[in-house]
Design a protein around this motif. Sequence first.
Motif, PDB file in Angstrom:
ATOM      1  N   SER A 146      -8.121  11.143  36.469  1.00  0.00           N
ATOM      2  CA  SER A 146      -9.367  11.843  36.174  1.00  0.00           C
ATOM      3  C   SER A 146     -10.157  11.787  37.473  1.00  0.00           C
ATOM      4  O   SER A 146     -10.659  10.731  37.853  1.00  0.00           O
ATOM      5  N   THR A 164     -11.443   7.941  37.976  1.00  0.00           N
ATOM      6  CA  THR A 164     -11.526   6.976  36.880  1.00  0.00           C
ATOM      7  C   THR A 164     -11.394   5.564  37.427  1.00  0.00           C
ATOM      8  O   THR A 164     -10.633   5.317  38.373  1.00  0.00           O
ATOM      9  N   PHE A 218     -15.469   7.966  36.539  1.00  0.00           N
ATOM     10  CA  PHE A 218     -15.237   8.057  35.099  1.00  0.00           C
ATOM     11  C   PHE A 218     -14.726   6.721  34.560  1.00  0.00           C
ATOM     12  O   PHE A 218     -14.053   5.972  35.262  1.00  0.00           O
ATOM     13  N   SER A 219     -15.038   6.458  33.303  1.00  0.00           N
ATOM     14  CA  SER A 219     -14.512   5.286  32.608  1.00  0.00           C
ATOM     15  C   SER A 219     -14.328   5.644  31.140  1.00  0.00           C
ATOM     16  O   SER A 219     -15.278   6.044  30.467  1.00  0.00           O
TER      17      SER A 219
END
Length: 374
Positions: A146, A164, A218-219
């Motif tokens: 991501s 990510t 992102f996470s």
Amino acid sequence: MADTRDEPLVLGIETSCDETGVGVVRGTTLLADAVASSVDEHARFGGVVPEVASRAHLEAMVPTIQRALKDAGVSAKDLDGIAVTAGPGLAGALLVGVSAAKAYAYALGKPLYGVNHLASHICVDQLEHGALPEPTMALLVSGGHSSLLLSTDITSDVRPLGATIDDAAGEAFDKIARVLNLGFPGGPVIDRYAREGDPAAIAFPRGLTGPRDAAYDFSFSGLKTSVARWIEAKRAAGEDVPVRDVAASFQEAVVDVLTRKAVRACKDEGVDHLMIGGGVAANTRLRALAQERCEKAGIRLRVPRPKLCTDNGAMVAALGAEMVARNRAASDLGLSADSSLPVTEPHVPGAHGAHAHAHAHDHVHEVSKDNLYS
């Protein structure tokens, strides 16, 4: 060989995960896109097993290449180059593709281009919507990645803005689908169930969206845990789990964060368009919300058709064709797979690429008058 650099004919091989993809491209025109998937062989394990993927690639490689050439209506001897995913991806799976590409390049006397999987996901959009704008803002979302990327030249300059820090979006889809007993892979089935659910039914968290959080990272690990615990609590209480509402609410949490950060990056960098690629880009809600938010922000959205979003050989061939068209250095025949190849390296050139190519060409004409691959 005639000079066809304006419209180079390139074969691309993609084996970074569980799909054996072989594409043939002339310039920015797709001639063939053959795929042999081993997804059914992994389904009973609930995820991709590297050793199974590698063996499946080995078995599928030659038939898939032959099918792609036949579909394209071209002969291998007419190719201007062989492109292959050199990384990132599963090491064993990558090695099968790289070994095959080197063998074909050597036997045919053609230049070899080891290219980056992520850059290929961006470049494939040229087959759908024409030449990429420069710079290009790309949101890549898949089972392993991501990322928000900014590229001024897809063959040489790709800059990561964010990525990510734990689970990629595609991984989260697979894990939630498993908790809901919906099978593998999770992306398509959750998308299907979510269409009949309420995306506002459950308020699941949006990771890394606080004022002090990294703007473009992102996470999805916390979201995945939150959804799983919500489901477990329902089951522990003896209640039915509203699968469609859970799927819709989870999916909305993912695509909300992805599109929000992507549009913000476009505004911050002064880029008036957004390209979305990777397997999760086939998600219908992601496409719809991205379109809605891009229109509101005055940003032009470019998303390839779903088949070109998932891993395929066409995307590798597209980047390979761009390498040939821009006279980028070919890779050495000593090219190796790199499971963690950084996105900042769109391709892996070799200092002795031209020499290796010439040697391979001489060898073919010296010892093989009857080329098996012609």
